[in-house]
Motif scaffolding. Structure first.
Motif, PDB file in Angstrom:
ATOM      1  N   ILE A   1     -14.608  11.128  15.891  1.00  0.00           N
ATOM      2  CA  ILE A   1     -13.374  11.916  15.778  1.00  0.00           C
ATOM      3  C   ILE A   1     -12.244  11.094  16.384  1.00  0.00           C
ATOM      4  O   ILE A   1     -12.336  10.657  17.532  1.00  0.00           O
ATOM      5  CB  ILE A   1     -13.504  13.264  16.508  1.00  0.00           C
ATOM      6  CG1 ILE A   1     -14.691  14.064  15.966  1.00  0.00           C
ATOM      7  CG2 ILE A   1     -12.201  14.056  16.390  1.00  0.00           C
ATOM      8  CD1 ILE A   1     -14.543  14.481  14.519  1.00  0.00           C
TER       9      ILE A   1
ATOM     10  N   SER B   1      -8.017  10.243  17.429  1.00  0.00           N
ATOM     11  CA  SER B   1      -7.052  10.898  18.320  1.00  0.00           C
ATOM     12  C   SER B   1      -6.316  12.051  17.647  1.00  0.00           C
ATOM     13  O   SER B   1      -5.685  12.867  18.327  1.00  0.00           O
ATOM     14  CB  SER B   1      -6.040   9.872  18.831  1.00  0.00           C
ATOM     15  OG  SER B   1      -5.352   9.267  17.746  1.00  0.00           O
ATOM     16  N   ARG B   2      -6.394  12.124  16.328  1.00  0.00           N
ATOM     17  CA  ARG B   2      -5.758  13.228  15.585  1.00  0.00           C
ATOM     18  C   ARG B   2      -6.772  14.309  15.195  1.00  0.00           C
ATOM     19  O   ARG B   2      -6.509  15.141  14.335  1.00  0.00           O
ATOM     20  CB  ARG B   2      -5.069  12.676  14.330  1.00  0.00           C
ATOM     21  CG  ARG B   2      -3.923  11.709  14.643  1.00  0.00           C
ATOM     22  CD  ARG B   2      -3.255  11.196  13.382  1.00  0.00           C
ATOM     23  NE  ARG B   2      -4.155  10.378  12.568  1.00  0.00           N
ATOM     24  CZ  ARG B   2      -4.391   9.084  12.787  1.00  0.00           C
ATOM     25  NH1 ARG B   2      -3.805   8.472  13.804  1.00  0.00           N
ATOM     26  NH2 ARG B   2      -5.214   8.413  12.012  1.00  0.00           N
ATOM     27  N   ASP B   3      -7.956  14.263  15.837  1.00  0.00           N
ATOM     28  CA  ASP B   3      -9.023  15.232  15.592  1.00  0.00           C
ATOM     29  C   ASP B   3      -9.529  15.200  14.153  1.00  0.00           C
ATOM     30  O   ASP B   3      -9.966  16.219  13.606  1.00  0.00           O
ATOM     31  CB  ASP B   3      -8.578  16.655  15.956  1.00  0.00           C
ATOM     32  CG  ASP B   3      -8.480  16.865  17.450  1.00  0.00           C
ATOM     33  OD1 ASP B   3      -9.230  16.208  18.184  1.00  0.00           O
ATOM     34  OD2 ASP B   3      -7.643  17.678  17.879  1.00  0.00           O
ATOM     35  N   SER B   4      -9.469  14.022  13.537  1.00  0.00           N
ATOM     36  CA  SER B   4      -9.973  13.852  12.175  1.00  0.00           C
ATOM     37  C   SER B   4     -11.281  13.068  12.202  1.00  0.00           C
ATOM     38  O   SER B   4     -11.450  12.151  13.021  1.00  0.00           O
ATOM     39  CB  SER B   4      -8.950  13.104  11.315  1.00  0.00           C
ATOM     40  OG  SER B   4      -7.738  13.818  11.227  1.00  0.00           O
TER      41      SER B   4
END
Length: 346
Positions: free
Chosen positions: A239, A241-244
Protein backbone atom coordinates in the motif's frame (compact mmCIF):
# COMPACT_ATOMS: atom_id res chain seq x y z
CA UNK A 1 24.70 -19.77 37.20
CA UNK A 2 23.65 -18.81 33.73
CA UNK A 3 21.21 -16.48 32.00
CA UNK A 4 19.79 -17.06 28.56
CA UNK A 5 18.69 -14.23 26.33
CA UNK A 6 17.67 -14.27 22.70
CA UNK A 7 17.51 -11.99 19.70
CA UNK A 8 15.43 -12.62 16.58
CA UNK A 9 14.77 -10.79 13.35
CA UNK A 10 12.44 -11.14 10.39
CA UNK A 11 8.76 -10.59 10.01
CA UNK A 12 9.35 -11.55 13.65
CA UNK A 13 12.05 -9.20 14.94
CA UNK A 14 12.84 -8.42 18.56
CA UNK A 15 16.22 -7.38 20.01
CA UNK A 16 17.38 -8.30 23.46
CA UNK A 17 21.13 -8.86 23.51
CA UNK A 18 24.07 -8.85 21.19
CA UNK A 19 27.45 -10.27 20.58
CA UNK A 20 30.05 -9.85 17.86
CA UNK A 21 30.13 -12.51 15.15
CA UNK A 22 31.96 -12.91 11.89
CA UNK A 23 30.35 -12.32 8.52
CA UNK A 24 28.93 -15.45 6.90
CA UNK A 25 28.48 -16.08 3.21
CA UNK A 26 25.64 -18.54 3.85
CA UNK A 27 22.96 -18.57 6.56
CA UNK A 28 24.41 -20.07 9.71
CA UNK A 29 22.54 -22.74 11.67
CA UNK A 30 23.58 -24.40 14.91
CA UNK A 31 22.15 -27.81 15.79
CA UNK A 32 21.60 -26.90 19.44
CA UNK A 33 19.40 -23.93 18.57
CA UNK A 34 17.56 -25.83 15.84
CA UNK A 35 16.62 -28.52 18.35
CA UNK A 36 15.69 -25.98 21.01
CA UNK A 37 13.37 -24.09 18.68
CA UNK A 38 11.85 -27.31 17.33
CA UNK A 39 10.72 -28.23 20.85
CA UNK A 40 8.14 -25.40 20.82
CA UNK A 41 4.73 -26.78 19.84
CA UNK A 42 2.91 -23.48 19.33
CA UNK A 43 1.16 -23.58 15.94
CA UNK A 44 2.17 -20.11 14.77
CA UNK A 45 5.71 -20.56 16.02
CA UNK A 46 6.09 -23.87 14.18
CA UNK A 47 4.72 -22.39 10.94
CA UNK A 48 7.25 -19.54 11.02
CA UNK A 49 10.06 -21.90 11.97
CA UNK A 50 9.20 -24.25 9.09
CA UNK A 51 9.36 -21.38 6.58
CA UNK A 52 12.32 -19.23 7.70
CA UNK A 53 13.07 -17.82 4.26
CA UNK A 54 9.46 -16.85 3.59
CA UNK A 55 9.32 -14.97 6.90
CA UNK A 56 12.95 -13.77 6.72
CA UNK A 57 13.43 -15.26 10.16
CA UNK A 58 16.79 -14.86 11.91
CA UNK A 59 17.62 -15.84 15.47
CA UNK A 60 20.74 -15.22 17.54
CA UNK A 61 20.58 -16.88 20.95
CA UNK A 62 23.21 -15.91 23.50
CA UNK A 63 23.87 -17.86 26.68
CA UNK A 64 25.58 -15.89 29.44
CA UNK A 65 27.43 -17.73 32.21
CA UNK A 66 28.99 -16.05 35.22
CA UNK A 67 31.89 -17.38 37.28
CA UNK A 68 32.24 -17.11 41.06
CA UNK A 69 33.48 -13.52 40.62
CA UNK A 70 30.35 -12.67 38.58
CA UNK A 71 32.39 -12.20 35.42
CA UNK A 72 30.27 -13.07 32.37
CA UNK A 73 31.24 -15.27 29.46
CA UNK A 74 29.19 -15.67 26.30
CA UNK A 75 28.25 -18.52 23.99
CA UNK A 76 26.28 -17.82 20.85
CA UNK A 77 23.98 -19.94 18.72
CA UNK A 78 22.46 -19.06 15.34
CA UNK A 79 19.41 -19.98 13.30
CA UNK A 80 19.15 -18.86 9.66
CA UNK A 81 21.56 -16.03 10.47
CA UNK A 82 22.47 -14.05 7.35
CA UNK A 83 24.11 -10.58 7.75
CA UNK A 84 23.21 -9.68 4.16
CA UNK A 85 19.50 -10.51 4.41
CA UNK A 86 17.55 -7.25 4.54
CA UNK A 87 14.98 -6.59 7.23
CA UNK A 88 13.64 -3.18 8.10
CA UNK A 89 14.90 -2.27 11.60
CA UNK A 90 11.97 0.11 12.21
CA UNK A 91 12.23 1.57 15.72
CA UNK A 92 15.37 -0.41 16.54
CA UNK A 93 17.32 2.54 15.10
CA UNK A 94 16.22 4.53 18.15
CA UNK A 95 18.75 2.61 20.24
CA UNK A 96 21.86 3.82 18.37
CA UNK A 97 20.35 7.32 18.16
CA UNK A 98 20.02 7.43 21.94
CA UNK A 99 23.62 6.26 22.37
CA UNK A 100 25.01 8.62 19.74
CA UNK A 101 23.15 11.57 21.27
CA UNK A 102 24.67 10.91 24.70
CA UNK A 103 28.07 10.42 23.08
CA UNK A 104 27.78 13.74 21.22
CA UNK A 105 27.02 15.57 24.47
CA UNK A 106 30.14 14.08 26.03
CA UNK A 107 32.24 14.99 22.99
CA UNK A 108 30.94 18.59 23.07
CA UNK A 109 31.97 18.76 26.74
CA UNK A 110 30.36 22.18 27.29
CA UNK A 111 29.78 23.41 30.83
CA UNK A 112 26.06 23.56 31.51
CA UNK A 113 25.11 21.24 28.63
CA UNK A 114 24.07 17.69 29.47
CA UNK A 115 21.22 15.31 28.71
CA UNK A 116 18.87 17.22 31.02
CA UNK A 117 19.57 20.68 29.53
CA UNK A 118 16.75 22.22 27.48
CA UNK A 119 17.29 21.49 23.77
CA UNK A 120 15.41 23.65 21.27
CA UNK A 121 15.20 22.41 17.68
CA UNK A 122 14.67 25.16 15.10
CA UNK A 123 13.29 25.03 11.55
CA UNK A 124 16.02 25.58 8.97
CA UNK A 125 14.19 24.61 5.76
CA UNK A 126 10.65 24.70 4.37
CA UNK A 127 10.00 21.02 5.13
CA UNK A 128 11.38 21.18 8.67
CA UNK A 129 9.48 21.86 11.89
CA UNK A 130 10.67 23.47 15.11
CA UNK A 131 10.29 21.92 18.57
CA UNK A 132 10.48 24.29 21.52
CA UNK A 133 8.09 22.59 23.96
CA UNK A 134 7.53 19.13 25.40
CA UNK A 135 4.36 18.81 27.50
CA UNK A 136 5.45 15.33 28.67
CA UNK A 137 8.36 16.73 30.71
CA UNK A 138 7.94 18.24 34.22
CA UNK A 139 9.01 21.72 33.06
CA UNK A 140 7.31 21.52 29.67
CA UNK A 141 10.63 21.79 27.84
CA UNK A 142 12.43 19.26 25.60
CA UNK A 143 15.78 17.66 26.41
CA UNK A 144 17.90 14.76 25.19
CA UNK A 145 16.99 12.82 28.33
CA UNK A 146 13.24 13.25 27.80
CA UNK A 147 13.49 12.29 24.15
CA UNK A 148 15.35 9.10 25.10
CA UNK A 149 12.76 8.23 27.76
CA UNK A 150 9.95 8.57 25.22
CA UNK A 151 11.84 6.52 22.60
CA UNK A 152 12.59 3.66 24.96
CA UNK A 153 9.44 3.50 27.11
CA UNK A 154 6.83 3.39 24.33
CA UNK A 155 8.91 3.89 21.17
CA UNK A 156 7.59 7.32 20.13
CA UNK A 157 8.74 8.50 16.70
CA UNK A 158 9.09 12.26 17.05
CA UNK A 159 11.82 12.02 19.72
CA UNK A 160 13.81 9.89 17.27
CA UNK A 161 13.44 12.58 14.60
CA UNK A 162 14.63 15.26 17.02
CA UNK A 163 17.73 13.34 18.06
CA UNK A 164 18.45 12.55 14.39
CA UNK A 165 18.36 16.31 13.82
CA UNK A 166 20.60 16.98 16.83
CA UNK A 167 23.28 14.42 15.93
CA UNK A 168 23.04 14.90 12.14
CA UNK A 169 22.98 12.27 9.41
CA UNK A 170 26.71 12.49 8.74
CA UNK A 171 27.76 12.12 12.36
CA UNK A 172 25.26 9.30 12.91
CA UNK A 173 26.72 7.13 10.18
CA UNK A 174 30.35 8.07 10.74
CA UNK A 175 29.93 7.27 14.41
CA UNK A 176 28.48 3.83 13.70
CA UNK A 177 31.09 2.99 11.07
CA UNK A 178 33.96 4.07 13.31
CA UNK A 179 32.73 1.55 15.89
CA UNK A 180 32.86 -1.23 13.33
CA UNK A 181 29.18 -1.25 12.36
CA UNK A 182 30.08 -0.96 8.70
CA UNK A 183 26.88 -2.42 7.24
CA UNK A 184 24.59 -0.19 9.31
CA UNK A 185 23.13 2.94 7.80
CA UNK A 186 20.61 5.37 9.25
CA UNK A 187 19.44 7.59 6.42
CA UNK A 188 15.81 8.41 7.21
CA UNK A 189 13.71 10.29 9.70
CA UNK A 190 10.17 9.05 10.32
CA UNK A 191 8.64 12.07 8.59
CA UNK A 192 8.04 11.00 4.98
CA UNK A 193 10.94 13.11 3.71
CA UNK A 194 12.90 12.55 0.50
CA UNK A 195 16.43 11.17 0.42
CA UNK A 196 17.71 14.71 -0.24
CA UNK A 197 15.66 16.25 2.59
CA UNK A 198 16.90 13.64 5.07
CA UNK A 199 20.48 14.77 4.38
CA UNK A 200 19.59 18.16 5.87
CA UNK A 201 19.20 18.54 9.64
CA UNK A 202 17.92 21.44 11.69
CA UNK A 203 19.70 24.11 13.69
CA UNK A 204 19.53 23.54 17.46
CA UNK A 205 20.16 25.44 20.70
CA UNK A 206 20.79 24.51 24.31
CA UNK A 207 19.50 27.10 26.75
CA UNK A 208 19.78 27.55 30.53
CA UNK A 209 16.89 28.01 32.95
CA UNK A 210 16.93 31.78 32.33
CA UNK A 211 16.53 31.23 28.57
CA UNK A 212 20.12 32.17 27.71
CA UNK A 213 21.77 30.25 24.87
CA UNK A 214 24.64 28.06 26.11
CA UNK A 215 25.45 26.37 22.82
CA UNK A 216 24.14 26.91 19.31
CA UNK A 217 24.40 24.38 16.48
CA UNK A 218 24.08 25.39 12.83
CA UNK A 219 21.95 23.41 10.35
CA UNK A 220 23.90 20.59 8.74
CA UNK A 221 24.05 18.82 5.38
CA UNK A 222 25.60 15.39 4.90
CA UNK A 223 28.05 15.38 1.98
CA UNK A 224 29.07 11.74 2.50
CA UNK A 225 27.85 9.19 -0.02
CA UNK A 226 25.90 5.97 0.64
CA UNK A 227 26.21 2.76 -1.32
CA UNK A 228 22.72 2.05 -2.64
CA UNK A 229 23.87 -0.20 -5.50
CA UNK A 230 22.32 -3.29 -3.90
CA UNK A 231 18.55 -3.18 -4.21
CA UNK A 232 16.31 -4.43 -1.40
CA UNK A 233 12.83 -5.17 -2.71
CA UNK A 234 10.52 -7.21 -0.48
CA UNK A 235 7.08 -8.73 -0.87
CA UNK A 236 4.67 -9.04 -3.78
CA UNK A 237 2.52 -5.93 -3.28
CA UNK A 238 2.19 -2.96 -0.95
CA UNK A 239 0.00 0.00 0.00
CA UNK A 240 1.57 3.31 -1.04
CA UNK A 241 1.42 6.70 0.72
CA UNK A 242 -1.91 7.42 -1.01
CA UNK A 243 -3.46 4.22 0.41
CA UNK A 244 -3.50 2.61 -3.04
CA UNK A 245 -2.57 -1.00 -3.71
CA UNK A 246 0.59 -1.37 -5.81
CA UNK A 247 1.15 -4.85 -7.24
CA UNK A 248 4.92 -4.72 -6.93
CA UNK A 249 7.48 -5.36 -4.17
CA UNK A 250 8.19 -2.56 -1.72
CA UNK A 251 11.55 -0.88 -2.35
CA UNK A 252 13.67 -0.61 0.83
CA UNK A 253 16.87 0.28 -1.05
CA UNK A 254 17.17 3.77 0.48
CA UNK A 255 15.77 2.84 3.89
CA UNK A 256 17.56 2.36 7.20
CA UNK A 257 19.43 -0.92 7.59
CA UNK A 258 21.07 -2.44 10.66
CA UNK A 259 22.11 -6.11 10.51
CA UNK A 260 21.22 -8.30 13.46
CA UNK A 261 24.75 -8.86 14.71
CA UNK A 262 25.48 -5.12 14.73
CA UNK A 263 22.36 -4.49 16.78
CA UNK A 264 23.67 -7.14 19.15
CA UNK A 265 26.96 -5.35 19.51
CA UNK A 266 25.30 -2.00 20.22
CA UNK A 267 23.12 -3.34 23.02
CA UNK A 268 25.95 -5.39 24.46
CA UNK A 269 28.06 -2.23 24.66
CA UNK A 270 25.47 -0.89 27.13
CA UNK A 271 24.60 -4.06 29.06
CA UNK A 272 28.12 -5.52 29.23
CA UNK A 273 30.34 -2.49 28.79
CA UNK A 274 33.59 -4.13 29.87
CA UNK A 275 33.13 -7.06 27.47
CA UNK A 276 33.04 -4.70 24.47
CA UNK A 277 36.37 -3.70 22.86
CA UNK A 278 37.12 -0.02 23.57
CA UNK A 279 36.95 0.90 19.89
CA UNK A 280 33.36 -0.41 19.71
CA UNK A 281 32.11 1.37 22.83
CA UNK A 282 29.94 4.46 22.79
CA UNK A 283 31.47 7.26 24.85
CA UNK A 284 29.09 7.22 27.81
CA UNK A 285 29.54 8.33 31.38
CA UNK A 286 28.61 5.96 34.20
CA UNK A 287 25.49 8.11 34.73
CA UNK A 288 24.61 7.80 31.02
CA UNK A 289 24.89 4.03 31.22
CA UNK A 290 22.74 3.84 34.34
CA UNK A 291 20.20 6.09 32.60
CA UNK A 292 20.08 3.81 29.55
CA UNK A 293 19.75 0.66 31.65
CA UNK A 294 16.89 2.22 33.59
CA UNK A 295 14.81 3.12 30.56
CA UNK A 296 15.68 0.07 28.49
CA UNK A 297 14.00 -1.96 31.24
CA UNK A 298 11.42 0.35 32.81
CA UNK A 299 7.69 -0.08 32.17
CA UNK A 300 5.39 2.82 31.19
CA UNK A 301 3.58 2.44 34.53
CA UNK A 302 6.82 3.04 36.45
CA UNK A 303 7.51 6.59 35.33
CA UNK A 304 5.59 9.80 36.22
CA UNK A 305 7.15 11.82 33.38
CA UNK A 306 6.06 11.02 30.76
CA UNK A 307 2.79 10.01 32.39
CA UNK A 308 1.24 7.37 30.13
CA UNK A 309 -2.26 5.95 29.96
CA UNK A 310 -1.42 2.42 31.05
CA UNK A 311 -4.55 0.96 29.49
CA UNK A 312 -2.98 1.84 26.11
CA UNK A 313 0.67 1.60 27.14
CA UNK A 314 0.63 -1.50 29.34
CA UNK A 315 3.73 -3.06 30.90
CA UNK A 316 4.40 -5.53 28.06
CA UNK A 317 3.67 -2.92 25.34
CA UNK A 318 7.23 -3.07 23.96
CA UNK A 319 8.23 -6.39 25.55
CA UNK A 320 7.07 -8.64 22.71
CA UNK A 321 8.48 -11.87 24.12
CA UNK A 322 6.15 -11.60 27.12
CA UNK A 323 2.97 -10.23 25.56
CA UNK A 324 -0.14 -12.12 26.62
CA UNK A 325 -3.81 -11.48 27.43
CA UNK A 326 -3.01 -10.04 30.88
CA UNK A 327 -0.60 -7.44 29.44
CA UNK A 328 1.45 -7.88 32.60
CA UNK A 329 5.05 -8.99 32.87
CA UNK A 330 5.82 -12.22 34.73
CA UNK A 331 6.91 -11.59 38.33
CA UNK A 332 10.67 -11.49 38.80
CA UNK A 333 11.39 -10.72 35.12
CA UNK A 334 13.18 -7.59 33.95
CA UNK A 335 13.85 -7.19 30.22
CA UNK A 336 16.47 -4.79 28.84
CA UNK A 337 15.51 -4.34 25.20
CA UNK A 338 14.45 -2.23 22.25
CA UNK A 339 11.97 -3.48 19.67
CA UNK A 340 11.00 -2.52 16.15
CA UNK A 341 7.72 -3.07 14.29
CA UNK A 342 6.99 -1.62 10.85
CA UNK A 343 6.31 -2.59 7.20
CA UNK A 344 5.38 -6.10 8.36
CA UNK A 345 8.72 -6.65 10.07
CA UNK A 346 9.00 -7.25 13.81
Amino acid sequence: MHIRLAITASFLFVALLFISVNAWSQPQNDKFLQELLAANNDTIFRNVLANPNQYRLQVIYTRIDRNRNNKPSFRHYYFNHDPGLYFNPASMVKLPLALLSLEKLNQLNITGVDKHTTLLIDSSAAWQTAMHKDPTSPDGLPSVAQYIRRMLLVSENDPYNRLYQFVGQQQINRGLHQKGHRRSRITRQFMGLSTFQNRHTNAARFIDKAGNVIYSQQPAYNTDSFDFTKEYKVGKAHINSRDSLVNAPFDFTHHNFTPLRELQQMLQSVLFHESTPPRKRFQLTSDDRAFMLRYLSQYPSETPAPLYDTTAYYDSYVKFFFRDNTRRMPPGVRVFNKVGWSYGFM
